[in-house]
Design an enzyme around this catalytic site. Structure first.
Site, PDB file in Angstrom:
ATOM      1  N   ARG A   1       0.826  -1.209   0.000  1.00 22.08           N
ATOM      2  CA  ARG A   1       0.000   0.000   0.000  1.00 22.08           C
ATOM      3  C   ARG A   1       0.868   1.270   0.000  1.00 22.08           C
ATOM      4  NH1 ARG A   1      -5.355   0.797   0.995  1.00 22.08           N
ATOM      5  NH2 ARG A   1      -6.018   2.767   1.940  1.00 22.08           N
TER       6      ARG A   1
ATOM      7  N   HIS B   1       0.435   4.500  -2.517  1.00 26.08           N
ATOM      8  CA  HIS B   1       0.169   5.844  -2.015  1.00 26.08           C
ATOM      9  C   HIS B   1       1.339   6.795  -2.237  1.00 26.08           C
ATOM     10  CE1 HIS B   1      -3.586   5.112   0.614  1.00 26.08           C
ATOM     11  NE2 HIS B   1      -3.493   4.172  -0.310  1.00 26.08           N
ATOM     12  N   ASP B   2       2.506   6.256  -2.460  1.00 18.91           N
ATOM     13  CA  ASP B   2       3.644   7.103  -2.819  1.00 18.91           C
ATOM     14  C   ASP B   2       3.582   7.474  -4.293  1.00 18.91           C
ATOM     15  OD1 ASP B   2       6.150   8.456  -2.520  1.00 18.91           O
ATOM     16  OD2 ASP B   2       7.137   6.729  -3.427  1.00 18.91           O
TER      17      ASP B   2
ATOM     18  N   GLY C   1       4.484  10.992  -8.255  1.00 17.18           N
ATOM     19  CA  GLY C   1       5.483  10.031  -8.682  1.00 17.18           C
ATOM     20  C   GLY C   1       6.127   9.247  -7.552  1.00 17.18           C
TER      21      GLY C   1
ATOM     22  N   SER D   1       8.053  10.494  -1.125  1.00 19.21           N
ATOM     23  CA  SER D   1       7.516  11.656  -0.404  1.00 19.21           C
ATOM     24  C   SER D   1       6.594  11.223   0.729  1.00 19.21           C
ATOM     25  CB  SER D   1       6.780  12.583  -1.360  1.00 19.21           C
ATOM     26  OG  SER D   1       5.696  11.924  -1.993  1.00 19.21           O
TER      27      SER D   1
ATOM     28  N   ASN E   1      -4.224   8.412   4.037  1.00 21.71           N
ATOM     29  CA  ASN E   1      -3.038   7.847   4.675  1.00 21.71           C
ATOM     30  C   ASN E   1      -3.114   7.753   6.189  1.00 21.71           C
ATOM     31  OD1 ASN E   1      -1.885   7.750   2.116  1.00 21.71           O
ATOM     32  ND2 ASN E   1      -0.780   9.675   2.364  1.00 21.71           N
TER      33      ASN E   1
ATOM     34  N   HIS F   1      -6.133  -6.195  -3.618  1.00 21.34           N
ATOM     35  CA  HIS F   1      -7.064  -6.323  -2.496  1.00 21.34           C
ATOM     36  C   HIS F   1      -7.343  -7.783  -2.155  1.00 21.34           C
ATOM     37  CE1 HIS F   1      -8.874  -1.977  -2.633  1.00 21.34           C
ATOM     38  NE2 HIS F   1      -7.588  -2.015  -2.335  1.00 21.34           N
ATOM     39  N   THR F   2      -6.587  -8.672  -2.761  1.00 24.65           N
ATOM     40  CA  THR F   2      -6.627 -10.061  -2.327  1.00 24.65           C
ATOM     41  C   THR F   2      -5.963 -10.219  -0.956  1.00 24.65           C
ATOM     42  OG1 THR F   2      -6.055 -12.334  -2.948  1.00 24.65           O
ATOM     43  CG2 THR F   2      -4.438 -10.649  -3.471  1.00 24.65           C
TER      44      THR F   2
END
Length: 332
Positions: free
Chosen positions: A76, A80-81, A86, A90, A108, A207-208
């Protein structure tokens, strides 16, 4: 630039004046083109830190063996990064009195963990290869190793990313696809990052593994009709109409700690946990792709691996851009 010295050291023996052969000159040109393009390479650390990948793998395997859910967290983190300006690490930056990072963004704040595992990996790499391996590359490799640790496909991770010195709370709040999106919104959000609808379905297969908070699927339980009745009934005690916002439930109730294609079978049976999950199989344009992954696990694994490599190539910092952080939580 280390290889540049090898090219420049190509001399004719027996001559007092060093000369560069035609082949050496061509090699030099190709080398400089490669440096200028800043392309990622799976062998990036082969010379500068040959034990980088094994170090990351060992730490990930240890973390996942202690808590299988950690695999989903590390995966995850990469999503989300990369979806926010990109793949530049961060998302790892902590807030300071003079700096606001992305960790407190709505997608987050209560859903990301695993930062301590990244910290551990970074500390180990700084001991053996100081200021060499970027936090952004650690994220990408840790995500891959987490997938493999839980039974998912192995794939080569292109490397050579550098770390950002900035972050964007507003972009984190707006760029990460929400669990409330319908199919059109999902396709648009992924298309904005260069992904096809097929990529969207393949990547959603992540999401498995993992869990979701009640607050993210409550509306689906009580307001939607394209949900298996017995499935909804089984969830309601742990996700009442009010309260229990942080109660957790597996995204894939069939096999929540094993990377497989059960997620897609759940969608066909109207047992998708999130609204955005079930939208992939709800009479729309992606139904056929879901069915394809139900009947062909190998196709899902191959497409997922390719989509992950594509995601890892979202606007990376390379060359002299950014920096190699010595502490992933703060800029140097």
């Amino acid at each position: 630039m280390r290889n540049l010295a090898l090219v420049m050291g190509s001399y004719h023996t027996g001559s007092c004046t060093p000369t560069i052969t035609k082949m050496s000159m061509l090699s030099l040109i190709f080398l400089l083109v490669g440096v200028a393009s800043g392309q990622l390479s799976s062998t990036f650390y082969e010379t500068s830190c040959p034990n980088a990948l094994s170090t990351i793998k060992s730490a990930v395997n240890s973390a996942v063996s202690k808590e299988a859910r950690m695999g989903a967290f590390l995966l995850r983190i990469q999503f989300h990064d990369c979806f926010v300006n990109g793949c530049d690490a961060s998302v790892l930056l902590d807030d300071t009195p003079n700096f606001t990072g992305e960790k407190t963004a709505d997608p987050n704040a209560k859903s990301l963990r695993g930062f301590d595992v990244i910290d551990t990996i970074k500390s180990q790499l700084e001991r053996i290869c100081p200021k060499v391996v970027s936090c952004a590359d650690i994220i990408a490799v840790a995500a891959r190793d987490s997938i493999v640790a839980l039974g998912g496909p192995a794939y080569k991770v292109p490397l050579g990313r550098r770390d950002s010195t900035t972050a964007s709370l507003s972009a984190a709040n707006s760029n990460i696809p929400a669990p409330t999106l319908n199919l059109t919104g999902l396709i648009t959000a992924f298309s904005n990052k260069g992904f096809t609808a097929k990529d969207l379905v393949a990547l959603s297969g992540s999401h498995t593994i993992g869990l979701a908070r009640c607050t993210n699927f409550r509306a689906r339980l009580y307001n939607e009709t394209n949900i298996n009745a017995s499935f909804a009934t089984s969830l309601k005690p742990s996700c009442p109409t009010s309260g229990g916002d942080n109660n957790l439930y597996p995204l894939d109730v069939t096999s929540p700690t094993t990377f497989n294609n059960a997620y897609f079978r759940n969608l066909v049976n109207q047992r998708g946990l999130l609204h955005s999950d079930q939208q992939l199989f709800s009479g729309g344009s992606t139904d056929a792709q879901v069915n394809a992954y139900v009947s062909n696990t190998a196709a899902f694994r191959a497409d997922f691996a390719n989509a992950m490599k594509k995601m890892g190539n979202l606007s990376p910092l390379t060359g002299t851009n950014g920096q190699i952080r010595t502490d992933c939580r703060k800029v140097n």
